[in-house]
Design a protein around this motif. Structure first.
Motif: not given
Length: 204
Positions: A19-27, A180-184, A190-198
């Motif tokens: 769910r988090m990765l889908a929301a981040a729209e990484l492609g 959605e509230e929990k993911d935010a 928080r850890a997954m958002r730190a990984l998103l650039p990678h």
């Protein structure tokens, strides 16, 4: 399409991460779980820290499959128990993944602890290992979610210790929050958002 292996058999975690990765729209990244691929021997979690366990799981999965792998290790650190159950959170009652048993044991251990001393934090370490080249790429990030523990479980939206954890600034437990509230707010979010650039680099 790039493939990313999430090294977990915990369906709750897998749903959250997808769910988090889908929301981040990484492609174009297809997220696979361990059940989606061939079996391989999984080393027991023997690390003294969340980071050690997460990195070991990600290394095992990347080595066995040749795919970029994400693994996390997370748990509950209770102030009144000097940070325990910590890395033992999933097997606190003696059997791995017994959410009800773990929660009941923890509540019993905290029975005499007054409300003002029931502080706790969910902690997550997430590791990404990308195989290939002379050396695999390895990244470890952390997330923490502070709160307090209530005396009886409430809510059905979470897993693990979610029904007894009330985040700072909230009156609802983590299991009473929407997905959605929990993911935010959560440690894993928080850890997954730190990984998103990678992870974005994997998507090209």
């Amino acid at each position: 399409m790039s493939k990313l292996l999430v090294a977990t058999r915990n369906t709750g975690k897998l749903v959250e991460l997808r769910r988090m990765l889908a929301a981040a729209e990484l492609g174009d990244i297809e997220v696979l779980g361990l059940a989606d691929g061939p079996e391989f021997p999984e080393a027991p979690e023997t690390g003294a820290t969340f980071a050690e366990n997460a990195l070991a799981k990600a290394r095992d999965a990347a080595s066995a499959t040749g795919l970029p792998a994400v693994a996390d290790d997370s748990g509950l650190a209770v102030d009144a128990l000097n940070g325990m159950p910590g890395v033992l959170s999933a097997r606190w009652s003696g059997r791995h993944g017994d959410d009800l048993g773990n929660t009941q044991l923890l509540l019993g251990q905290l029975g005499d602890v007054p409300d003002e001393r029931r502080g706790a934090a969910f902690v997550c370490a997430a590791a990404l290992v990308v195989p290939g080249g002379a050396e695999p790429t390895e990244v470890v990030v952390h997330g923490e979610w502070r709160g307090r523990l209530v005396r009886a479980p409430r809510g059905t939206n979470g897993f693990g210790y979610d029904p007894i954890f009330v985040p700072d600034g909230e009156e609802r437990t983590s299991a009473e929050l929407s997905a959605e509230e929990k993911d935010a707010a959560s440690h894993r979010g928080r850890a997954m958002r730190a990984l998103l650039p990678h992870l974005a680099a994997l998507a090209g």
